[in-house]
Design a protein around this motif. Sequence first.
Motif, PDB file in Angstrom:
ATOM      1  N   VAL A 150       0.873  -1.168   0.000  1.00  0.00           N
ATOM      2  CA  VAL A 150       0.000   0.000   0.000  1.00  0.00           C
ATOM      3  C   VAL A 150       0.911   1.219   0.000  1.00  0.00           C
ATOM      4  O   VAL A 150       1.921   1.248   0.711  1.00  0.00           O
ATOM      5  CB  VAL A 150      -0.980  -0.004   1.196  1.00  0.00           C
ATOM      6  CG1 VAL A 150      -0.248   0.065   2.529  1.00  0.00           C
ATOM      7  CG2 VAL A 150      -2.009   1.110   1.073  1.00  0.00           C
ATOM      8  N   ASP A 151       0.595   2.209  -0.826  1.00  0.00           N
ATOM      9  CA  ASP A 151       1.495   3.347  -1.019  1.00  0.00           C
ATOM     10  C   ASP A 151       0.901   4.691  -0.633  1.00  0.00           C
ATOM     11  O   ASP A 151       1.595   5.530  -0.069  1.00  0.00           O
ATOM     12  CB  ASP A 151       1.933   3.421  -2.488  1.00  0.00           C
ATOM     13  CG  ASP A 151       2.679   2.176  -2.920  1.00  0.00           C
ATOM     14  OD1 ASP A 151       3.836   2.012  -2.515  1.00  0.00           O
ATOM     15  OD2 ASP A 151       2.077   1.368  -3.653  1.00  0.00           O
ATOM     16  N   VAL A 152      -0.355   4.900  -0.985  1.00  0.00           N
ATOM     17  CA  VAL A 152      -0.979   6.197  -0.747  1.00  0.00           C
ATOM     18  C   VAL A 152      -2.243   6.005   0.085  1.00  0.00           C
ATOM     19  O   VAL A 152      -3.128   5.229  -0.286  1.00  0.00           O
ATOM     20  CB  VAL A 152      -1.334   6.915  -2.067  1.00  0.00           C
ATOM     21  CG1 VAL A 152      -1.915   8.300  -1.775  1.00  0.00           C
ATOM     22  CG2 VAL A 152      -0.110   7.029  -2.969  1.00  0.00           C
ATOM     23  N   ILE A 153      -2.292   6.700   1.204  1.00  0.00           N
ATOM     24  CA  ILE A 153      -3.451   6.656   2.096  1.00  0.00           C
ATOM     25  C   ILE A 153      -4.231   7.950   1.930  1.00  0.00           C
ATOM     26  O   ILE A 153      -3.653   9.049   2.011  1.00  0.00           O
ATOM     27  CB  ILE A 153      -3.006   6.517   3.571  1.00  0.00           C
ATOM     28  CG1 ILE A 153      -2.088   5.310   3.758  1.00  0.00           C
ATOM     29  CG2 ILE A 153      -4.219   6.454   4.487  1.00  0.00           C
ATOM     30  CD1 ILE A 153      -2.715   3.976   3.429  1.00  0.00           C
ATOM     31  N   VAL A 154      -5.528   7.841   1.705  1.00  0.00           N
ATOM     32  CA  VAL A 154      -6.367   9.027   1.575  1.00  0.00           C
ATOM     33  C   VAL A 154      -7.462   8.974   2.638  1.00  0.00           C
ATOM     34  O   VAL A 154      -8.403   8.187   2.542  1.00  0.00           O
ATOM     35  CB  VAL A 154      -7.007   9.131   0.175  1.00  0.00           C
ATOM     36  CG1 VAL A 154      -7.785  10.444   0.055  1.00  0.00           C
ATOM     37  CG2 VAL A 154      -5.954   9.042  -0.917  1.00  0.00           C
ATOM     38  N   GLY A 192       5.920   6.325   1.012  1.00  0.00           N
ATOM     39  CA  GLY A 192       4.466   6.441   1.086  1.00  0.00           C
ATOM     40  C   GLY A 192       4.014   7.884   1.147  1.00  0.00           C
ATOM     41  O   GLY A 192       4.810   8.821   1.269  1.00  0.00           O
ATOM     42  N   LEU A 193       2.717   8.059   1.041  1.00  0.00           N
ATOM     43  CA  LEU A 193       2.099   9.372   1.087  1.00  0.00           C
ATOM     44  C   LEU A 193       0.780   9.256   1.826  1.00  0.00           C
ATOM     45  O   LEU A 193       0.007   8.317   1.597  1.00  0.00           O
ATOM     46  CB  LEU A 193       1.863   9.900  -0.341  1.00  0.00           C
ATOM     47  CG  LEU A 193       0.945  11.110  -0.504  1.00  0.00           C
ATOM     48  CD1 LEU A 193       1.498  12.337   0.216  1.00  0.00           C
ATOM     49  CD2 LEU A 193       0.712  11.414  -1.992  1.00  0.00           C
ATOM     50  N   GLY A 237      10.891   8.488   4.778  1.00  0.00           N
ATOM     51  CA  GLY A 237      10.561   8.701   3.371  1.00  0.00           C
ATOM     52  C   GLY A 237       9.072   8.781   3.101  1.00  0.00           C
ATOM     53  O   GLY A 237       8.630   8.584   1.965  1.00  0.00           O
ATOM     54  N   ILE A 238       8.291   9.075   4.140  1.00  0.00           N
ATOM     55  CA  ILE A 238       6.829   9.149   4.008  1.00  0.00           C
ATOM     56  C   ILE A 238       6.409  10.612   4.030  1.00  0.00           C
ATOM     57  O   ILE A 238       6.802  11.363   4.930  1.00  0.00           O
ATOM     58  CB  ILE A 238       6.132   8.388   5.148  1.00  0.00           C
ATOM     59  CG1 ILE A 238       6.583   6.919   5.170  1.00  0.00           C
ATOM     60  CG2 ILE A 238       4.618   8.476   5.007  1.00  0.00           C
ATOM     61  CD1 ILE A 238       6.206   6.185   6.439  1.00  0.00           C
ATOM     62  N   GLN A 239       5.613  11.028   3.050  1.00  0.00           N
ATOM     63  CA  GLN A 239       5.166  12.416   2.972  1.00  0.00           C
ATOM     64  C   GLN A 239       3.710  12.534   3.428  1.00  0.00           C
ATOM     65  O   GLN A 239       2.930  11.581   3.336  1.00  0.00           O
ATOM     66  CB  GLN A 239       5.318  12.939   1.543  1.00  0.00           C
ATOM     67  CG  GLN A 239       6.761  12.866   1.043  1.00  0.00           C
ATOM     68  CD  GLN A 239       7.052  13.877  -0.032  1.00  0.00           C
ATOM     69  OE1 GLN A 239       6.998  15.083   0.174  1.00  0.00           O
ATOM     70  NE2 GLN A 239       7.358  13.374  -1.219  1.00  0.00           N
ATOM     71  N   VAL A 240       3.370  13.728   3.919  1.00  0.00           N
ATOM     72  CA  VAL A 240       2.022  13.990   4.431  1.00  0.00           C
ATOM     73  C   VAL A 240       1.542  15.323   3.885  1.00  0.00           C
ATOM     74  O   VAL A 240       2.293  16.298   3.852  1.00  0.00           O
ATOM     75  CB  VAL A 240       2.004  14.031   5.971  1.00  0.00           C
ATOM     76  CG1 VAL A 240       0.575  14.239   6.482  1.00  0.00           C
ATOM     77  CG2 VAL A 240       2.596  12.754   6.562  1.00  0.00           C
TER      78      VAL A 240
END
Length: 291
Positions: free
Chosen positions: A90-94, A141-142, A183-186
């Motif tokens: 899983v890469d992008v959480i919305v 991730g994002l 390395g995770i962006q928010v």
Amino acid sequence: MDSEQSIINNNNKTTDYKVWFITGASSGIGLQLALNLISQGYSVAGTSRHLSNIENKINSERFLPLEVDLVNEESVSNALKKTVEKFGRVDVIVNNAGQSILGALEEFSDSEIRDLFDSNLFGPLNVIRHSLKYLRVQKSGLIYNISSIAGFMENAMTGGYSATKFALSGVSESLKEELKPFGIQVCSVNPGMVKTAILNKIMYPNEVIADYQSREMLNAFYKYRESINLPGTDADKLAKLLIDVSLETDIPAYLFCGVDANNTSKDKITKLTDTINKNEKRAGIDILESK
């Protein structure tokens, strides 16, 4: 080795595309985002409170519909586990799911305020905590937290809703700094008015206090917007924007979406700067501890 690492390592699927996990994907921004992602070749897990609301919205092997109670940690954990088992990662959480109840703060009951925070803050926090067990392992991730311009600029009759969105935006700012080493962006996404079905029905607290005339004020505001045909943000275009931004290497901490959100945020910053400048001496130097 923890269970999340085992799931990623033991899954035989290999992917060269991003896997998105979207809450509240049965309508509005969430559905438009899922539809655009699927059409572009991404894989998507989409959640809804009831499976019947979402399972027939998108017909694709790359779409995983999930019934999830976002306030229930086990339900959230299981949904993310199923996502990684199906797609390998899983890469992008919305964090898109939420609700809007508008009215004078005094009109809200304790339970109504708590339900609003459950939906708009504590649910997203559950998703964030459990998704990070996978994103930290991957070192990438994002996280998109769908807040609101009401989470940056307050208005009368939005106090309860604004409180939840201010909190979500604040969480996003702090989290962005905490997750840099992994390395995770928010990004806190703060839209103005978005043309979705939510505009067709204004939800109010159960109690009515006549002195505030809250319902009359809110109904008049929405009728005025409609009468002058004030443009709102198109949900489909907003979805495409979020996909485009996700491909960037330096994702902004805040993304104000819509002409109204951008103008309102700039007005807030100007007024706040003026207030700081006017009070800086008496509230700054003048109250320093004497030596």
